[in-house]
Write a protein that holds these residues in place. Structure first.
Motif, PDB file in Angstrom:
ATOM      1  N   GLY A  40      -5.784  16.507  -2.052  1.00 44.19           N
ATOM      2  CA  GLY A  40      -7.193  16.250  -2.379  1.00 44.19           C
ATOM      3  C   GLY A  40      -7.410  14.804  -2.814  1.00 44.19           C
ATOM      4  N   HIS A  41      -8.648  14.359  -2.631  1.00 43.79           N
ATOM      5  CA  HIS A  41      -9.014  12.970  -2.930  1.00 43.79           C
ATOM      6  C   HIS A  41      -8.877  12.652  -4.427  1.00 43.79           C
ATOM      7  N   ASP A  42      -9.173  13.658  -5.279  1.00 44.00           N
ATOM      8  CA  ASP A  42      -9.087  13.428  -6.734  1.00 44.00           C
ATOM      9  C   ASP A  42      -7.664  13.111  -7.152  1.00 44.00           C
ATOM     10  N   GLY A  55      -9.444  -0.085  -1.476  1.00 45.36           N
ATOM     11  CA  GLY A  55      -8.855   1.153  -0.972  1.00 45.36           C
ATOM     12  C   GLY A  55      -7.505   1.406  -1.625  1.00 45.36           C
ATOM     13  N   GLU A  56      -6.487   1.670  -0.800  1.00 42.82           N
ATOM     14  CA  GLU A  56      -5.155   1.916  -1.382  1.00 42.82           C
ATOM     15  C   GLU A  56      -4.259   0.691  -1.237  1.00 42.82           C
ATOM     16  N   GLU A  57      -4.882  -0.480  -1.063  1.00 37.20           N
ATOM     17  CA  GLU A  57      -4.114  -1.728  -0.945  1.00 37.20           C
ATOM     18  C   GLU A  57      -4.162  -2.540  -2.249  1.00 37.20           C
ATOM     19  N   GLY A 103      -5.426  11.950  -5.179  1.00 40.90           N
ATOM     20  CA  GLY A 103      -5.167  10.629  -4.594  1.00 40.90           C
ATOM     21  C   GLY A 103      -5.637   9.528  -5.539  1.00 40.90           C
ATOM     22  N   ASP A 104      -6.809   9.740  -6.138  1.00 39.43           N
ATOM     23  CA  ASP A 104      -7.336   8.752  -7.104  1.00 39.43           C
ATOM     24  C   ASP A 104      -6.394   8.609  -8.297  1.00 39.43           C
ATOM     25  N   GLN A 105      -5.854   9.742  -8.746  1.00 34.94           N
ATOM     26  CA  GLN A 105      -4.926   9.684  -9.891  1.00 34.94           C
ATOM     27  C   GLN A 105      -3.688   8.865  -9.544  1.00 34.94           C
ATOM     28  N   ALA A 142       6.941  -4.120   7.209  1.00 36.67           N
ATOM     29  CA  ALA A 142       7.630  -3.181   6.303  1.00 36.67           C
ATOM     30  C   ALA A 142       7.345  -1.740   6.709  1.00 36.67           C
ATOM     31  N   LYS A 143       6.101  -1.480   7.157  1.00 36.48           N
ATOM     32  CA  LYS A 143       5.744  -0.130   7.619  1.00 36.48           C
ATOM     33  C   LYS A 143       6.568   0.215   8.860  1.00 36.48           C
ATOM     34  N   LYS A 144       6.675  -0.776   9.766  1.00 36.83           N
ATOM     35  CA  LYS A 144       7.420  -0.536  11.015  1.00 36.83           C
ATOM     36  C   LYS A 144       8.909  -0.337  10.740  1.00 36.83           C
ATOM     37  N   TYR A 154      -3.451  -7.124  -8.464  1.00 34.88           N
ATOM     38  CA  TYR A 154      -4.881  -6.940  -8.185  1.00 34.88           C
ATOM     39  C   TYR A 154      -5.046  -5.713  -7.313  1.00 34.88           C
ATOM     40  N   ARG A 155      -6.205  -5.045  -7.443  1.00 35.13           N
ATOM     41  CA  ARG A 155      -6.520  -4.022  -6.439  1.00 35.13           C
ATOM     42  C   ARG A 155      -7.297  -4.741  -5.355  1.00 35.13           C
ATOM     43  N   TYR A 156      -6.731  -4.769  -4.151  1.00 35.37           N
ATOM     44  CA  TYR A 156      -7.376  -5.487  -3.060  1.00 35.37           C
ATOM     45  C   TYR A 156      -8.568  -4.688  -2.528  1.00 35.37           C
ATOM     46  N   ASP A 202       0.823  -1.209   0.000  1.00 33.05           N
ATOM     47  CA  ASP A 202       0.000   0.000   0.000  1.00 33.05           C
ATOM     48  C   ASP A 202       0.853   1.253   0.000  1.00 33.05           C
ATOM     49  N   VAL A 203       0.190   2.361  -0.328  1.00 32.13           N
ATOM     50  CA  VAL A 203       0.895   3.645  -0.465  1.00 32.13           C
ATOM     51  C   VAL A 203       1.233   4.180   0.926  1.00 32.13           C
ATOM     52  N   ASP A 204       2.449   4.688   1.073  1.00 33.55           N
ATOM     53  CA  ASP A 204       2.871   5.228   2.367  1.00 33.55           C
ATOM     54  C   ASP A 204       2.237   6.600   2.604  1.00 33.55           C
ATOM     55  N   HIS A 205       1.794   6.797   3.827  1.00 35.18           N
ATOM     56  CA  HIS A 205       1.218   8.085   4.260  1.00 35.18           C
ATOM     57  C   HIS A 205       0.188   8.612   3.266  1.00 35.18           C
ATOM     58  N   PHE A 206      -0.677   7.723   2.806  1.00 32.19           N
ATOM     59  CA  PHE A 206      -1.635   8.128   1.768  1.00 32.19           C
ATOM     60  C   PHE A 206      -2.697   9.081   2.326  1.00 32.19           C
ATOM     61  N   LYS A 207      -2.989   8.923   3.601  1.00 33.41           N
ATOM     62  CA  LYS A 207      -3.983   9.805   4.215  1.00 33.41           C
ATOM     63  C   LYS A 207      -3.485  11.256   4.142  1.00 33.41           C
ATOM     64  N   LYS A 208      -2.193  11.420   4.474  1.00 33.23           N
ATOM     65  CA  LYS A 208      -1.585  12.753   4.453  1.00 33.23           C
ATOM     66  C   LYS A 208      -1.582  13.291   3.013  1.00 33.23           C
ATOM     67  N   PHE A 209      -1.286  12.381   2.058  1.00 34.17           N
ATOM     68  CA  PHE A 209      -1.259  12.780   0.643  1.00 34.17           C
ATOM     69  C   PHE A 209      -2.635  13.288   0.215  1.00 34.17           C
ATOM     70  N   ASN A 210      -3.673  12.525   0.585  1.00 38.35           N
ATOM     71  CA  ASN A 210      -5.050  12.924   0.257  1.00 38.35           C
ATOM     72  C   ASN A 210      -5.394  14.265   0.888  1.00 38.35           C
ATOM     73  N   ASP A 211      -4.995  14.428   2.163  1.00 42.26           N
ATOM     74  CA  ASP A 211      -5.303  15.665   2.884  1.00 42.26           C
ATOM     75  C   ASP A 211      -4.601  16.855   2.235  1.00 42.26           C
ATOM     76  N   GLY A 244      10.145   1.368   8.540  1.00 44.08           N
ATOM     77  CA  GLY A 244      10.436   2.714   8.038  1.00 44.08           C
ATOM     78  C   GLY A 244       9.775   3.043   6.703  1.00 44.08           C
ATOM     79  N   ARG A 245       8.962   2.142   6.141  1.00 42.55           N
ATOM     80  CA  ARG A 245       8.240   2.343   4.866  1.00 42.55           C
ATOM     81  C   ARG A 245       9.210   2.405   3.677  1.00 42.55           C
ATOM     82  N   ASN A 246       8.645   2.516   2.460  1.00 36.26           N
ATOM     83  CA  ASN A 246       9.427   2.513   1.217  1.00 36.26           C
ATOM     84  C   ASN A 246      10.414   1.338   1.199  1.00 36.26           C
TER      85      ASN A 246
HETATM   86  N1  LIG Z   1      -8.080   9.030  -3.039  1.00 36.28           N
HETATM   87  C1  LIG Z   1      -8.389   7.850  -2.512  1.00 36.28           C
HETATM   88  N2  LIG Z   1      -8.056   7.591  -1.243  1.00 36.28           N
HETATM   89  C2  LIG Z   1      -8.358   6.383  -0.718  1.00 36.28           C
HETATM   90  C3  LIG Z   1      -9.030   5.397  -1.477  1.00 36.28           C
HETATM   91  N3  LIG Z   1      -9.176   4.315  -0.701  1.00 36.28           N
HETATM   92  C4  LIG Z   1      -8.634   4.594   0.494  1.00 36.28           C
HETATM   93  N4  LIG Z   1      -8.125   5.854   0.493  1.00 36.28           N
HETATM   94  C5  LIG Z   1      -7.477   6.591   1.574  1.00 36.28           C
HETATM   95  O1  LIG Z   1      -6.288   5.945   1.948  1.00 36.28           O
HETATM   96  C6  LIG Z   1      -5.967   6.396   3.260  1.00 36.28           C
HETATM   97  C7  LIG Z   1      -5.369   5.249   4.043  1.00 36.28           C
HETATM   98  O2  LIG Z   1      -4.915   5.747   5.224  1.00 36.28           O
HETATM   99  P1  LIG Z   1      -4.231   4.879   6.346  1.00 36.28           P
HETATM  100  O3  LIG Z   1      -4.800   3.505   6.356  1.00 36.28           O
HETATM  101  O4  LIG Z   1      -4.297   5.663   7.613  1.00 36.28           O
HETATM  102  O5  LIG Z   1      -2.776   4.701   5.890  1.00 36.28           O
HETATM  103  P2  LIG Z   1      -1.670   5.747   5.422  1.00 36.28           P
HETATM  104  O6  LIG Z   1      -2.037   7.155   5.695  1.00 36.28           O
HETATM  105  O7  LIG Z   1      -1.334   5.423   4.018  1.00 36.28           O
HETATM  106  O8  LIG Z   1      -0.475   5.386   6.364  1.00 36.28           O
HETATM  107  P3  LIG Z   1       0.492   4.143   6.229  1.00 36.28           P
HETATM  108  O9  LIG Z   1      -0.200   3.104   5.406  1.00 36.28           O
HETATM  109  O10 LIG Z   1       0.712   3.691   7.630  1.00 36.28           O
HETATM  110  O11 LIG Z   1       1.736   4.642   5.594  1.00 36.28           O
HETATM  111  C8  LIG Z   1      -7.255   6.923   3.880  1.00 36.28           C
HETATM  112  O12 LIG Z   1      -7.141   8.316   4.035  1.00 36.28           O
HETATM  113  C9  LIG Z   1      -8.309   6.625   2.828  1.00 36.28           C
HETATM  114  O13 LIG Z   1      -9.284   7.644   2.736  1.00 36.28           O
HETATM  115  C10 LIG Z   1      -9.406   5.715  -2.826  1.00 36.28           C
HETATM  116  O14 LIG Z   1      -9.991   4.921  -3.559  1.00 36.28           O
HETATM  117  N5  LIG Z   1      -9.055   6.957  -3.283  1.00 36.28           N
END
Ligand SMILES: Nc1nc2c(ncn2[C@@H]2O[C@H](COP(=O)(O)OP(=O)(O)OP(=O)(O)O)[C@@H](O)[C@H]2O)c(=O)[nH]1
Length: 391
Positions: free
Chosen positions: A262-264, A290-292, A266-268, A379-381, A286-288, A250-259, A383-385
């Motif tokens: 923006g979610h759009d 969310g961001e996994e 993040g989708d890209q 892998a997250k513990k 496969y897409r499991y 999964d993507v590292d710190h994706f929540k922060k990236f979205n914040d 240090g990620r990447n």
């Molecule tokens: N843009 C977008 N965001 C998604 C999607 N599915 C899940 N997310 C976001 O992915 C983020 C996952 O956050 P966390 O599980 O806290 O993980 P993380 O911030 O990546 O932190 P680590 O995995 O520990 O590095 C959440 O903010 C979800 O909203 C999606 O389809 N599109």
């Protein structure tokens, strides 16, 4: 393989040529059977919510009606050309739902243009044979396809194939192309009882196959990333061989990236990740959810697995993501701040963490996924990447 959609044309043609006595379709009452087939596919398309096929069915029905109500196709020299041209235009334009007013207008426009086109001065010119005689001659005796048709169809087919290859591969495009080929073959084949009706039947079968592919796509392919999704993963895991491995990433710190972006955006990123993973050789991605994402390997060789996991990690980490902040406010001071000094585009990188484990004897798919998830957590513990491989 969407190309399988073209197979009914070939198979039916071969069957009709090889067994003319069978006269499979000459036994059917035509054109009634043709109209019933078109109406049935229309109903099926409606049930499957794939209503864009209505446009094609309307064109085919009008073509059938016009040819059935004219003594010889040669009396309608413009009909096949106009029909092919309208089909190509239809294949290229984005189609609204025929149940909306704009869709209804488009649905009626095709058949109307096809019918009115016969009265164009060009049609009369073709009938008067203003062109050199050879242009209006048929290459095969008894065929309605003239050299003029042949040249025009070749150009249209070329344009069509270029368009198909420019678009992402989709079953519907091959289904549409099969209808075009059926039209060409309908004209090219000398009129005979054994072969007369098969192109329409072949076109109907091609639409049915395209519909089946569209349904499979909807059920198994994730819309955003275009990767197979969890249902397909579970089917794969259930028939996984003894020597195999599974990786969760999964993507590292994706929540922060979205914040931040923006979610759009993040989708890209997820879309891009899907395209990177889909191109890596030696694994199935496969897409499991969310961001996994999940990677499945058909072997359990440690060195090869490590090499591949590192290749995937690097491919993502080194990919420069260009972010266009289109949603920023235009005039406010906050907008100026958001645009920054470097302009509207910004290049960023994202990283992923991967947890992989080798399948153990007697392990169920859920147990295997759980262990891969634990490796991802490790892998997250760490240090990620990075990746963690558990043999
Ligand atoms: N843009 C977008 N965001 C998604 C999607 N599915 C899940 N997310 C976001 O992915 C983020 C996952 O956050 P966390 O599980 O806290 O993980 P993380 O911030 O990546 O932190 P680590 O995995 O520990 O590095 C959440 O903010 C979800 O909203 C999606 O389809 N599109």
């Amino acid at each position: 393989m969407p190309l399988i959609i073209l197979s009914p044309l070939l198979l039916l043609l071969l069957a009709q040529i090889a067994f003319p006595d069978l006269a499979l379709f000459s036994l059917l009452p035509f054109p009634q059977t043709g109209y019933i087939a078109l109406a049935s596919i229309g109903l099926l398309s409606l049930l499957m919510r794939q209503t864009e096929w209505f446009y094609w069915l309307a064109l085919l029905a009008t073509y059938l009606w016009l040819t059935q109500n004219t003594a010889a196709t040669s009396e309608l020299p413009l009909l096949p050309l106009l029909c092919a041209l309208l089909m190509l235009l239809l294949a290229l334009i984005p189609k609204p739902s025929p149940l909306k007013p704009s869709g209804l207008a488009l649905l009626l426009a095709g058949p109307l243009l096809l019918m009115l086109g016969q009265y164009l001065p060009l049609a009369a010119a073709l009938q008067r044979a203003d062109l050199p005689a050879v242009v209006l001659q048929a290459p095969v005796s008894g065929s309605s396809l003239t050299w003029l048709h042949g040249w025009c169809f070749s150009i249209l087919a070329g344009l069509w194939l270029i368009a198909i290859n420019l678009k992402p591969r989709k079953a519907a495009y091959w289904g549409e192309f099969a209808i075009f080929l059926a039209l060409v073959l309908d004209l090219a084949l000398p009129a005979s009882t054994a072969l007369a009706n098969w192109p329409l039947v072949a076109a109907c079968l091609a639409i049915l196959l395209a519909l089946a592919f569209q349904m499979l796509h909807l059920a198994y392919i994730d819309e955003l990333t275009q990767l197979p999704q969890r249902r397909a993963l579970m089917a794969h895991l259930n028939r996984l061989g003894r020597n195999s491995a599974v990786c969760m990433l999964d993507v590292d710190h994706f929540k922060k990236f979205n914040d931040t972006y923006g979610h759009d955006v993040g989708d890209q990123v997820l879309k891009l990740l899907g395209s990177i993973l889909g191109k890596v050789k030696g694994l199935t991605a496969y897409r499991y959810g969310g961001e996994e994402f999940t990677l499945v390997f058909g072997h359990n060789k440690k060195a090869l697995l490590e090499e591949k996991l590192e290749e995937v990690r690097l491919a993502v980490a080194e990919y420069p993501l260009v972010i266009r902040n289109d949603n920023r406010p235009k005039d406010s001071s906050s907008g100026k701040k958001a645009r920054g000094s470097s302009g509207a585009e910004k290049t960023v990188n994202v990283t992923i963490s991967l947890g992989c484990c080798v399948k153990q004897k007697g392990e169920t798919p859920m147990q295997l996924l759980k262990r891969a998830d634990e490796a991802l957590y490790a892998a997250k513990k760490a240090g990620r990447n990075t990746f963690v491989l558990k043999i």
